[in-house]
Design an enzyme around this catalytic site. Sequence first.
Site, PDB file in Angstrom:
ATOM      1  CB  SER A   1      68.948 -34.265 -16.724  1.00 38.95           C
ATOM      2  OG  SER A   1      69.389 -34.005 -15.405  1.00 38.95           O
TER       3      SER A   1
ATOM      4  CD  GLN B   1      65.799 -37.013  -4.651  1.00 38.82           C
ATOM      5  OE1 GLN B   1      65.877 -37.692  -3.634  1.00 38.82           O
ATOM      6  NE2 GLN B   1      66.867 -36.577  -5.288  1.00 38.82           N
TER       7      GLN B   1
ATOM      8  CB  THR C   1      75.074 -48.199 -28.899  1.00 37.55           C
ATOM      9  OG1 THR C   1      75.281 -48.122 -30.307  1.00 37.55           O
ATOM     10  CG2 THR C   1      75.245 -49.629 -28.414  1.00 37.55           C
TER      11      THR C   1
ATOM     12  CB  CYS D   1      72.005 -29.362  -9.694  1.00 39.29           C
ATOM     13  SG  CYS D   1      71.443 -31.039  -9.548  1.00 39.29           S
TER      14      CYS D   1
ATOM     15  CG  ASN E   1      65.715 -31.986  -5.959  1.00 37.98           C
ATOM     16  OD1 ASN E   1      64.619 -31.549  -6.307  1.00 37.98           O
ATOM     17  ND2 ASN E   1      66.827 -31.323  -6.161  1.00 37.98           N
TER      18      ASN E   1
HETATM   19  C1  PLP Z   1      68.835 -36.138  -9.445  1.00 31.96           C
HETATM   20  C2  PLP Z   1      67.581 -35.568  -9.947  1.00 31.96           C
HETATM   21  C3  PLP Z   1      67.378 -35.311 -11.322  1.00 31.96           C
HETATM   22  C4  PLP Z   1      68.468 -35.518 -12.336  1.00 31.96           C
HETATM   23  O1  PLP Z   1      68.726 -36.857 -12.576  1.00 31.96           O
HETATM   24  P1  PLP Z   1      70.105 -37.262 -13.300  1.00 31.96           P
HETATM   25  O2  PLP Z   1      69.979 -38.730 -13.510  1.00 31.96           O
HETATM   26  O3  PLP Z   1      71.198 -36.900 -12.360  1.00 31.96           O
HETATM   27  O4  PLP Z   1      70.150 -36.499 -14.582  1.00 31.96           O
HETATM   28  C5  PLP Z   1      66.160 -34.823 -11.728  1.00 31.96           C
HETATM   29  N1  PLP Z   1      65.172 -34.589 -10.848  1.00 31.96           N
HETATM   30  C6  PLP Z   1      65.304 -34.825  -9.539  1.00 31.96           C
HETATM   31  C7  PLP Z   1      64.170 -34.578  -8.619  1.00 31.96           C
HETATM   32  C8  PLP Z   1      66.515 -35.314  -9.042  1.00 31.96           C
HETATM   33  O5  PLP Z   1      66.650 -35.527  -7.729  1.00 31.96           O
END
Ligand code: PLP
Length: 391
Positions: free
Chosen positions: A71, A179, A237, A324, A151
């Site tokens: 994200s 993904q 950090t 999500c 995803n």
């Molecule tokens: C899981 C996912 C994210 C988010 O990644 P996080 O590390 O959980 O923040 C973004 N894009 C796709 C396509 C995902 O499958």
Amino acid sequence: MNVYTDNAATTKLSRAALDAMEPVLTDVYGNPSSLHSLGQRAKEYLEQAREDVAAAVGADPKEIYFTSGGSEADNQAIRTGAYLGAKKGKKHIISSKFEHHAVLHTLSALEKEGFSVTLLDVYENGIVRAKDVANAITDETCLVTIMTANNEIGTVQPIKEIGEICRARGVLFHTDAVQAVGHIPIDVRDMNIDMLSLSAHKFHGPKGTGALYARRGILLKNIIDGGAQERGKRAGTENLPAIVGMAAAIKEATANMKENSAKITLMRNRLIEGLKDVERSRINGDMNCRLPGTLNMCFEGIEGESLLLLLDAKGISASSGSACTSGSLDPSHVLLALGVPVEIAHGSLRLSLSEYNTMEEMDYVVKSVKEVVSYLRSISPVWDKIKMEEK
Ligand SMILES: *Cc1c(COP(=O)(O)O)cnc(C)c1O
């Protein structure tokens, strides 16, 4: 039997990742920015991890910036494209209707800040057409952001072609490859990618860590200000244990990709064979251009949520789409973008596999899904109505 088929939501930490993290959690606890020897040892681990992550996607280590996950990498890449564009008076961004919310919600925020956004169609097969990207680019376009693999349904996009078009038209190209990395081959040079997001917990690394690749020459815009970590582009950090775990996981995933992919494809095909003949069901997304492990189906006349809960009671962890958006009863924006009718989109099921699954588990999943679907239909007024209308 306990079966985990929700690997698109997150994966189990691999033994190799855990083993790699252990010394960094215990002995090498120095801050990589400290000048003393313990800090410098930590720094060596950090830079080795950067080399390993870079190698897995064909990048130079200097082009890898560690983040808190996919994200954050998406937010930073898109804000960078927008910021660099705005400096030249270009405020148009192209993306697709079925991106992850980390992308879509960043784009909505930018719209409120005066950017215009074009979301491309993904058609019934869940694949963006490269020529639609070419047609949508104008003199105002500063950024194209299209995910490598979706995803929820697992379809893989023509990234290399889209990258070629963007390169030729002088438009920055970002891809959310969260993904895809660790699952299918990715080479940022060969695929003409300017920025790419990846996340460790989608390939058996730890949660809360990821990376942004930005091609040399792209000056990233900070979204977290503070210290000079990550060459001044991401303050805070470094989460060294997680970063080292991510590096071990990506090395392992890359080394075993062929073998895992073959095994996972066989298991997915077993699911398809077992479930495709269920009355009034459909498989969502293109059957060829897809990740090995993701299968998304709709079963008419039932609610995805009920299906999940009853599968859970049988020991099966699955999903109705994206982790999500679970909790909201809205049907998936991905399935709606494919043109799946709202009432059918409600009955969706995503099964996503990893190399830790077994054929025996697949047979159990097939049997359980069939049982639960027929039970739910036996008590569903919607199903009764569908059957009445058939007559
Ligand atoms: C899981 C996912 C994210 C988010 O990644 P996080 O590390 O959980 O923040 C973004 N894009 C796709 C396509 C995902 O499958």
